[in-house]
Write a protein that holds these residues in place. Structure first.
Motif, PDB file in Angstrom:
ATOM      1  N   MET A   1       0.839  -1.177   0.000  1.00  0.00           N
ATOM      2  CA  MET A   1       0.000   0.000   0.000  1.00  0.00           C
ATOM      3  C   MET A   1       0.882   1.237   0.000  1.00  0.00           C
ATOM      4  SD  MET A   1      -3.435   0.560   0.868  1.00  0.00           S
ATOM      5  CE  MET A   1      -4.348   2.036   0.975  1.00  0.00           C
ATOM      6  N   LEU A   2       0.463   2.214  -0.764  1.00  0.00           N
ATOM      7  CA  LEU A   2       1.184   3.470  -0.840  1.00  0.00           C
ATOM      8  C   LEU A   2       0.938   4.273   0.428  1.00  0.00           C
ATOM      9  CD1 LEU A   2       2.714   3.926  -3.447  1.00  0.00           C
ATOM     10  CD2 LEU A   2       1.023   5.580  -4.128  1.00  0.00           C
ATOM     11  N   SER A   3       1.941   5.016   0.865  1.00  0.00           N
ATOM     12  CA  SER A   3       1.791   5.810   2.086  1.00  0.00           C
ATOM     13  C   SER A   3       0.761   6.924   1.882  1.00  0.00           C
ATOM     14  CB  SER A   3       3.137   6.418   2.488  1.00  0.00           C
ATOM     15  OG  SER A   3       3.511   7.430   1.575  1.00  0.00           O
ATOM     16  N   LYS A   4       0.201   7.378   2.978  1.00  0.00           N
ATOM     17  CA  LYS A   4      -0.789   8.458   2.933  1.00  0.00           C
ATOM     18  C   LYS A   4      -0.171   9.732   2.357  1.00  0.00           C
ATOM     19  CE  LYS A   4      -3.643   6.809   6.724  1.00  0.00           C
ATOM     20  NZ  LYS A   4      -4.224   7.109   8.039  1.00  0.00           N
ATOM     21  N   GLU A   5       1.092   9.935   2.659  1.00  0.00           N
ATOM     22  CA  GLU A   5       1.779  11.127   2.161  1.00  0.00           C
ATOM     23  C   GLU A   5       1.888  11.106   0.632  1.00  0.00           C
ATOM     24  OE1 GLU A   5       3.152   9.133   4.615  1.00  0.00           O
ATOM     25  OE2 GLU A   5       2.685  10.438   6.314  1.00  0.00           O
ATOM     26  N   LYS A   6       2.209   9.937   0.086  1.00  0.00           N
ATOM     27  CA  LYS A   6       2.341   9.837  -1.373  1.00  0.00           C
ATOM     28  C   LYS A   6       0.987   9.998  -2.059  1.00  0.00           C
ATOM     29  CE  LYS A   6       6.597   7.202  -1.728  1.00  0.00           C
ATOM     30  NZ  LYS A   6       7.265   6.023  -2.288  1.00  0.00           N
ATOM     31  N   ILE A   7      -0.055   9.414  -1.479  1.00  0.00           N
ATOM     32  CA  ILE A   7      -1.394   9.566  -2.051  1.00  0.00           C
ATOM     33  C   ILE A   7      -1.832  11.025  -1.979  1.00  0.00           C
ATOM     34  CG2 ILE A   7      -3.837   8.957  -1.757  1.00  0.00           C
ATOM     35  CD1 ILE A   7      -2.860   6.150  -0.941  1.00  0.00           C
ATOM     36  N   ALA A   8      -1.542  11.675  -0.864  1.00  0.00           N
ATOM     37  CA  ALA A   8      -1.877  13.091  -0.725  1.00  0.00           C
ATOM     38  C   ALA A   8      -1.123  13.918  -1.768  1.00  0.00           C
ATOM     39  CB  ALA A   8      -1.545  13.578   0.687  1.00  0.00           C
ATOM     40  N   ARG A   9       0.121  13.569  -2.020  1.00  0.00           N
ATOM     41  CA  ARG A   9       0.922  14.304  -3.014  1.00  0.00           C
ATOM     42  C   ARG A   9       0.363  14.083  -4.418  1.00  0.00           C
ATOM     43  NH1 ARG A   9       3.504  18.796  -4.219  1.00  0.00           N
ATOM     44  NH2 ARG A   9       5.257  18.461  -5.609  1.00  0.00           N
ATOM     45  N   ILE A  10      -0.061  12.849  -4.729  1.00  0.00           N
ATOM     46  CA  ILE A  10      -0.681  12.568  -6.030  1.00  0.00           C
ATOM     47  C   ILE A  10      -1.905  13.457  -6.211  1.00  0.00           C
ATOM     48  CG2 ILE A  10      -1.986  10.850  -7.347  1.00  0.00           C
ATOM     49  CD1 ILE A  10      -0.100   8.712  -6.162  1.00  0.00           C
ATOM     50  N   ASN A  11      -2.749  13.516  -5.180  1.00  0.00           N
ATOM     51  CA  ASN A  11      -3.963  14.326  -5.247  1.00  0.00           C
ATOM     52  C   ASN A  11      -3.651  15.820  -5.354  1.00  0.00           C
ATOM     53  OD1 ASN A  11      -5.657  12.086  -5.139  1.00  0.00           O
ATOM     54  ND2 ASN A  11      -5.696  12.083  -2.910  1.00  0.00           N
ATOM     55  N   GLU A  12      -2.638  16.252  -4.630  1.00  0.00           N
ATOM     56  CA  GLU A  12      -2.227  17.661  -4.689  1.00  0.00           C
ATOM     57  C   GLU A  12      -1.760  18.034  -6.097  1.00  0.00           C
ATOM     58  OE1 GLU A  12       1.433  20.387  -2.949  1.00  0.00           O
ATOM     59  OE2 GLU A  12       0.808  18.622  -1.818  1.00  0.00           O
ATOM     60  N   LEU A  13      -0.947  17.184  -6.686  1.00  0.00           N
ATOM     61  CA  LEU A  13      -0.447  17.451  -8.032  1.00  0.00           C
ATOM     62  C   LEU A  13      -1.580  17.401  -9.060  1.00  0.00           C
ATOM     63  CD1 LEU A  13       2.904  15.453  -7.920  1.00  0.00           C
ATOM     64  CD2 LEU A  13       2.656  17.945  -8.011  1.00  0.00           C
ATOM     65  N   ALA A  14      -2.523  16.486  -8.884  1.00  0.00           N
ATOM     66  CA  ALA A  14      -3.652  16.405  -9.807  1.00  0.00           C
ATOM     67  C   ALA A  14      -4.494  17.678  -9.737  1.00  0.00           C
ATOM     68  CB  ALA A  14      -4.508  15.189  -9.480  1.00  0.00           C
ATOM     69  N   LYS A  15      -4.734  18.149  -8.535  1.00  0.00           N
ATOM     70  CA  LYS A  15      -5.522  19.375  -8.351  1.00  0.00           C
ATOM     71  C   LYS A  15      -4.806  20.577  -8.958  1.00  0.00           C
ATOM     72  CE  LYS A  15      -7.807  22.174  -4.840  1.00  0.00           C
ATOM     73  NZ  LYS A  15      -8.061  22.355  -3.398  1.00  0.00           N
ATOM     74  N   ARG A  16      -3.512  20.672  -8.683  1.00  0.00           N
ATOM     75  CA  ARG A  16      -2.738  21.787  -9.229  1.00  0.00           C
ATOM     76  C   ARG A  16      -2.661  21.712 -10.745  1.00  0.00           C
ATOM     77  NH1 ARG A  16       2.928  22.418  -6.924  1.00  0.00           N
ATOM     78  NH2 ARG A  16       1.763  22.890  -5.051  1.00  0.00           N
ATOM     79  N   GLY A  17      -2.568  20.497 -11.265  1.00  0.00           N
ATOM     80  CA  GLY A  17      -2.516  20.316 -12.713  1.00  0.00           C
ATOM     81  C   GLY A  17      -3.778  20.808 -13.399  1.00  0.00           C
ATOM     82  N   LYS A  18      -4.914  20.661 -12.725  1.00  0.00           N
ATOM     83  CA  LYS A  18      -6.189  21.118 -13.284  1.00  0.00           C
ATOM     84  C   LYS A  18      -6.383  22.623 -13.157  1.00  0.00           C
ATOM     85  CE  LYS A  18      -8.555  16.782 -12.336  1.00  0.00           C
ATOM     86  NZ  LYS A  18      -9.577  16.113 -11.518  1.00  0.00           N
ATOM     87  N   THR A  19      -5.748  23.227 -12.177  1.00  0.00           N
ATOM     88  CA  THR A  19      -5.961  24.660 -11.937  1.00  0.00           C
ATOM     89  C   THR A  19      -4.860  25.515 -12.550  1.00  0.00           C
ATOM     90  OG1 THR A  19      -4.913  24.468  -9.749  1.00  0.00           O
ATOM     91  CG2 THR A  19      -7.317  24.295  -9.836  1.00  0.00           C
ATOM     92  N   THR A  20      -3.672  25.465 -11.993  1.00  0.00           N
ATOM     93  CA  THR A  20      -2.599  26.352 -12.436  1.00  0.00           C
ATOM     94  C   THR A  20      -1.601  25.695 -13.377  1.00  0.00           C
ATOM     95  OG1 THR A  20      -1.248  25.809 -10.501  1.00  0.00           O
ATOM     96  CG2 THR A  20      -2.735  27.699 -10.300  1.00  0.00           C
TER      97      THR A  20
END
Length: 79
Positions: A1-20
């Motif tokens: 299982m991937l760490s919570k930190e890595k999953i959070a980073r994936i989600n952060e990058l996905a959100k940023r990719g859609k916005t800025t």
């Protein structure tokens, strides 16, 4: 299982990719994290499949031979 930190980073990058948008370095990081996530998911799913036993309504084992072989380590299901 991937760490919570890595999953959070994936989600952060996905959100940023859609916005800025992402920098080249961030896009590469996102690509690596996603690849790691997919690899982890596939390994987990494969392990789950190996614990499956298919039984018909009469109670007879009708697990496909390919899955039985994979459980024994003789090939079978690949990813």
């Amino acid at each position: 299982m991937l760490s919570k930190e890595k999953i959070a980073r994936i989600n952060e990058l996905a959100k940023r990719g859609k916005t800025t948008g992402l920098t080249t370095k961030e896009a590469e990081e996102q690509k690596k994290l996603r690849a790691e996530y997919v690899q982890t998911f596939r390994a987990s799913f494969k392990q789950q499949l190996h614990s499956v036993k298919v039984v018909d309504e009469k109670g007879q084992d009708v697990t496909p031979q390919k899955l039985k072989d994979a459980k024994k380590g003789n090939g079978g299901i690949q990813h």
